[in-house]
Design a protein around this motif. Sequence first.
Motif, PDB file in Angstrom:
ATOM      1  N   ASN A   1     -13.061  -3.670 -33.274  1.00  0.00           N
ATOM      2  CA  ASN A   1     -12.871  -2.642 -32.685  1.00  0.00           C
ATOM      3  C   ASN A   1     -11.922  -2.864 -31.217  1.00  0.00           C
ATOM      4  O   ASN A   1     -12.141  -2.726 -29.857  1.00  0.00           O
ATOM      5  N   PHE A   2     -10.785  -3.113 -31.687  1.00  0.00           N
ATOM      6  CA  PHE A   2      -9.885  -3.522 -30.839  1.00  0.00           C
ATOM      7  C   PHE A   2      -8.701  -2.403 -30.437  1.00  0.00           C
ATOM      8  O   PHE A   2      -8.307  -1.558 -31.152  1.00  0.00           O
ATOM      9  N   GLU A   3      -8.557  -2.107 -28.997  1.00  0.00           N
ATOM     10  CA  GLU A   3      -7.692  -0.878 -28.580  1.00  0.00           C
ATOM     11  C   GLU A   3      -6.641  -1.735 -27.651  1.00  0.00           C
ATOM     12  O   GLU A   3      -6.955  -2.292 -26.729  1.00  0.00           O
ATOM     13  N   PRO A   4      -5.503  -1.355 -28.077  1.00  0.00           N
ATOM     14  CA  PRO A   4      -4.186  -1.759 -27.332  1.00  0.00           C
ATOM     15  C   PRO A   4      -4.391  -1.800 -25.880  1.00  0.00           C
ATOM     16  O   PRO A   4      -3.775  -2.395 -24.953  1.00  0.00           O
ATOM     17  N   THR A   5      -4.907  -0.315 -25.588  1.00  0.00           N
ATOM     18  CA  THR A   5      -4.845   0.083 -24.247  1.00  0.00           C
ATOM     19  C   THR A   5      -5.736  -0.973 -23.267  1.00  0.00           C
ATOM     20  O   THR A   5      -5.435  -1.024 -22.055  1.00  0.00           O
ATOM     21  N   ALA A   6      -6.700  -1.488 -24.074  1.00  0.00           N
ATOM     22  CA  ALA A   6      -7.732  -2.251 -23.158  1.00  0.00           C
ATOM     23  C   ALA A   6      -7.215  -3.891 -23.312  1.00  0.00           C
ATOM     24  O   ALA A   6      -7.810  -4.372 -22.564  1.00  0.00           O
ATOM     25  N   TRP A   7      -6.158  -3.920 -24.138  1.00  0.00           N
ATOM     26  CA  TRP A   7      -5.908  -5.636 -24.233  1.00  0.00           C
ATOM     27  C   TRP A   7      -5.301  -6.094 -22.719  1.00  0.00           C
ATOM     28  O   TRP A   7      -5.490  -7.252 -22.460  1.00  0.00           O
ATOM     29  N   ASP A   8      -4.353  -5.514 -22.117  1.00  0.00           N
ATOM     30  CA  ASP A   8      -3.753  -5.579 -20.761  1.00  0.00           C
ATOM     31  C   ASP A   8      -5.049  -5.917 -19.885  1.00  0.00           C
ATOM     32  O   ASP A   8      -5.087  -6.930 -19.191  1.00  0.00           O
ATOM     33  N   ALA A   9      -6.080  -5.117 -19.674  1.00  0.00           N
ATOM     34  CA  ALA A   9      -7.033  -5.044 -18.930  1.00  0.00           C
ATOM     35  C   ALA A   9      -7.995  -6.247 -19.017  1.00  0.00           C
ATOM     36  O   ALA A   9      -8.340  -7.151 -18.266  1.00  0.00           O
ATOM     37  N   VAL A  10      -8.219  -6.922 -20.451  1.00  0.00           N
ATOM     38  CA  VAL A  10      -8.983  -7.912 -20.732  1.00  0.00           C
ATOM     39  C   VAL A  10      -8.186  -9.151 -20.260  1.00  0.00           C
ATOM     40  O   VAL A  10      -8.835  -9.986 -19.592  1.00  0.00           O
ATOM     41  N   ASN A  11      -6.896  -9.056 -20.504  1.00  0.00           N
ATOM     42  CA  ASN A  11      -6.188 -10.449 -19.843  1.00  0.00           C
ATOM     43  C   ASN A  11      -6.095 -10.521 -18.473  1.00  0.00           C
ATOM     44  O   ASN A  11      -6.130 -11.542 -17.866  1.00  0.00           O
ATOM     45  N   GLN A  12      -5.919  -9.257 -17.875  1.00  0.00           N
ATOM     46  CA  GLN A  12      -6.153  -9.353 -16.441  1.00  0.00           C
ATOM     47  C   GLN A  12      -7.396  -9.929 -15.932  1.00  0.00           C
ATOM     48  O   GLN A  12      -7.347 -10.644 -14.697  1.00  0.00           O
TER      49      GLN A  12
ATOM     50  N   GLU B   1     -13.159 -14.746 -22.297  1.00  0.00           N
ATOM     51  CA  GLU B   1     -12.519 -15.681 -23.289  1.00  0.00           C
ATOM     52  C   GLU B   1     -12.650 -15.658 -24.756  1.00  0.00           C
ATOM     53  O   GLU B   1     -11.838 -16.015 -25.592  1.00  0.00           O
ATOM     54  N   GLN B   2     -14.003 -15.633 -25.087  1.00  0.00           N
ATOM     55  CA  GLN B   2     -14.394 -15.367 -26.470  1.00  0.00           C
ATOM     56  C   GLN B   2     -13.809 -14.105 -27.081  1.00  0.00           C
ATOM     57  O   GLN B   2     -13.350 -14.251 -28.181  1.00  0.00           O
ATOM     58  N   ARG B   3     -13.942 -13.081 -26.293  1.00  0.00           N
ATOM     59  CA  ARG B   3     -13.206 -11.955 -26.870  1.00  0.00           C
ATOM     60  C   ARG B   3     -11.483 -12.001 -27.164  1.00  0.00           C
ATOM     61  O   ARG B   3     -11.131 -11.559 -28.140  1.00  0.00           O
ATOM     62  N   ILE B   4     -10.889 -12.615 -26.218  1.00  0.00           N
ATOM     63  CA  ILE B   4      -9.611 -13.045 -26.290  1.00  0.00           C
ATOM     64  C   ILE B   4      -9.141 -13.834 -27.559  1.00  0.00           C
ATOM     65  O   ILE B   4      -8.356 -13.730 -28.568  1.00  0.00           O
ATOM     66  N   GLU B   5     -10.208 -14.962 -27.869  1.00  0.00           N
ATOM     67  CA  GLU B   5      -9.942 -15.698 -29.016  1.00  0.00           C
ATOM     68  C   GLU B   5     -10.130 -14.934 -30.353  1.00  0.00           C
ATOM     69  O   GLU B   5      -9.549 -15.319 -31.353  1.00  0.00           O
ATOM     70  N   GLU B   6     -11.223 -14.145 -30.237  1.00  0.00           N
ATOM     71  CA  GLU B   6     -11.372 -13.281 -31.582  1.00  0.00           C
ATOM     72  C   GLU B   6     -10.186 -12.356 -31.854  1.00  0.00           C
ATOM     73  O   GLU B   6      -9.669 -12.238 -32.922  1.00  0.00           O
ATOM     74  N   VAL B   7      -9.598 -11.772 -30.831  1.00  0.00           N
ATOM     75  CA  VAL B   7      -8.365 -10.800 -30.995  1.00  0.00           C
ATOM     76  C   VAL B   7      -7.399 -11.716 -31.569  1.00  0.00           C
ATOM     77  O   VAL B   7      -6.551 -11.399 -32.375  1.00  0.00           O
ATOM     78  N   ILE B   8      -7.135 -12.825 -30.940  1.00  0.00           N
ATOM     79  CA  ILE B   8      -5.891 -13.555 -31.230  1.00  0.00           C
ATOM     80  C   ILE B   8      -6.119 -14.426 -32.501  1.00  0.00           C
ATOM     81  O   ILE B   8      -5.027 -14.342 -33.576  1.00  0.00           O
ATOM     82  N   GLY B   9      -7.184 -14.691 -32.795  1.00  0.00           N
ATOM     83  CA  GLY B   9      -7.664 -15.289 -34.137  1.00  0.00           C
ATOM     84  C   GLY B   9      -7.260 -14.384 -35.174  1.00  0.00           C
ATOM     85  O   GLY B   9      -6.902 -14.695 -36.458  1.00  0.00           O
ATOM     86  N   CYS B  10      -7.844 -13.183 -35.093  1.00  0.00           N
ATOM     87  CA  CYS B  10      -7.588 -12.023 -36.244  1.00  0.00           C
ATOM     88  C   CYS B  10      -6.258 -11.720 -36.296  1.00  0.00           C
ATOM     89  O   CYS B  10      -5.639 -11.487 -37.493  1.00  0.00           O
ATOM     90  N   ALA B  11      -5.487 -11.771 -35.291  1.00  0.00           N
ATOM     91  CA  ALA B  11      -3.844 -11.358 -35.568  1.00  0.00           C
ATOM     92  C   ALA B  11      -3.483 -12.373 -35.997  1.00  0.00           C
ATOM     93  O   ALA B  11      -2.364 -12.292 -37.036  1.00  0.00           O
ATOM     94  N   ARG B  12      -3.734 -13.601 -35.785  1.00  0.00           N
ATOM     95  CA  ARG B  12      -3.118 -14.896 -36.404  1.00  0.00           C
ATOM     96  C   ARG B  12      -3.300 -14.983 -37.933  1.00  0.00           C
ATOM     97  O   ARG B  12      -2.563 -15.316 -38.747  1.00  0.00           O
ATOM     98  N   LYS B  13      -4.672 -14.553 -38.400  1.00  0.00           N
ATOM     99  CA  LYS B  13      -4.980 -14.435 -39.708  1.00  0.00           C
ATOM    100  C   LYS B  13      -3.980 -13.343 -40.505  1.00  0.00           C
ATOM    101  O   LYS B  13      -3.726 -13.869 -41.489  1.00  0.00           O
TER     102      LYS B  13
END
Length: 575
Positions: free
Chosen positions: A200-211, A300-312
């Motif tokens: 359930n990844f949305e690019p618009t929320a990615w910046d907010a999560v990182n901030q 941190e867990q959310r960021i790891e999930e997104v990055i792990g899926c993108a790497r996969k």
Amino acid sequence: MLRRLLIQDFVLVDRLELDFRPGFGALTGETGAGKSILLDALSLLLGERADGGMVRTGRERADLSAEFDPCAEAQAWLRANDLAVEDDGVLLRRVVDAGGRSRAYINGTPATATQLRELGDYLADIHGQHAHQALLRNDAQRELLDAHAGLTPLAREVSDLWRALQTARRARQEAMAGMEALLRERELLSHQAEELGRLNFEPTAWDAVNQEHTRLANAAGLIEGATTALEAISERDAPLSSETERLAARLSELAAHDPALNEVSELLSEAAIRLEEAGHALRRYQDRLELDPARLREVEQRIEEVIGCARKYRVGPEELPTLLTQANTRLAQLTDLADPEALAAREDAAKQAFLKRAEVLSQQRASAAAKLGEAVTEAMQDLAMSGGRFEVALLVEPEGAGFGLERVEFQVAANPSQPLRPLAKVASGGELSRIGLSIQVITSEAQAVPTLIFDEVDTGIGGRVAEIVGRRLRELGTKRQVLCVTHLPQVAAQANWQWRVSKEQRDGQTLSSLLTLDETGRIEEIARMLGGVNITETTRNHAAELLGLEVRHTARICNRNAQRRSGRHRRLGGY
């Protein structure tokens, strides 16, 4: 109709400007004199392929233009293609350079050769020297029948529907052959789509999560820094805000002795106010800021999930939604491909659409074929083929094809005792010329094109037949503008006007001259065509008879013009 033709540095022509007349015009002259140059130039202006060899030797470019009377169909085409519409005519121009590149213009606007060809279909129709031989091909026969009956657009539609049917058929066949591979691909894509959907990844929320992660990870330092700043501004024994306000008041008192201190006092007063506001802002910030290790772990867990899926899937995090869309689209395709019933239904729908329009085409072809067969049969009786028959056979294609449900075959019986057989197998050269010319004249009569051009299509006939052909062209000239390149005196004599092309030596060059013939000139030219080099009075009388002139005046006319050549000379070009 064609009004004017201008040719410059084209093949053997240096410069030629011609004004055309209505009715039936004949272009005559000895073989090799350059008659075909006019038709080659017109063909190029009507969209034929250009070639650098068309440019006159030693010149950089060939420049051609033709002016036509406007007609409703041509003007409608110009409007539909957003090209200039001129009430006084249609001007076509083609420039070809020695390298083979060409530029085209319609009413002064740059255009493509394809557009010239499309517009040219409404302006002129050229029947070339090899038109009779083309009639031996079934595809040419079919195209001629469709064009004669106005069925070309419907035939194109049927062809498009046939291609759609073949696409649907191949999809079903390929799916059945590769069903196992399709199932494996669908399983993999289903897992991928499910995994990406859960994310359930949305690019618009990615910046907010990182901030948020950055803020939570540095919460302790942020709290310490905010507290230290707040104490310095307003909470220690000598806060900055109070001290600044005191200094401003002191300088304001001293300004009574020196007004130059007023500006400094005002600046310190403003600074004291800003420091007070900064203190309030820091207190509000402290109220919101707190250490939250649990939330930090969640982020941190959310960021790891997104990055792990993108790497996969070897994409950037921002590309994950696109990947999900692609997976779902392909899954929908595979669902159809893996469904034999759906594929069969799609193929059947394409087949029914094809058959529906193809059957309409077949009905209209049948009606047009019967009429064309009757008309050509009737024409054959006048062309020394008494008792001959012509028929347009429609041979059923059981499975259909890109051209419809039937093949078109021209069949002929040259004599009453002969059965009908394919034109390509039974017609001799002379018979083919007569039948072919009949077909071309009849189909031309049914078309709306205002200018018809025949290039030596009367080859292989002569005598009475040639005279009949000439009369047919003259009749056609009462409805259209007709130009015919011919070697037959019987055909040329029927023309309303006549040009002659001949060679001459001028300044060391072999040039071609075009003469517009008057009555006397026509007698001389027809006599030449009849008798060859040695023209006698008898030959001239025969020529006058062909032209419908009184023989008793022929000798007087020819003697009067013995010292001068009649007609107006126009230079064609040197080679």
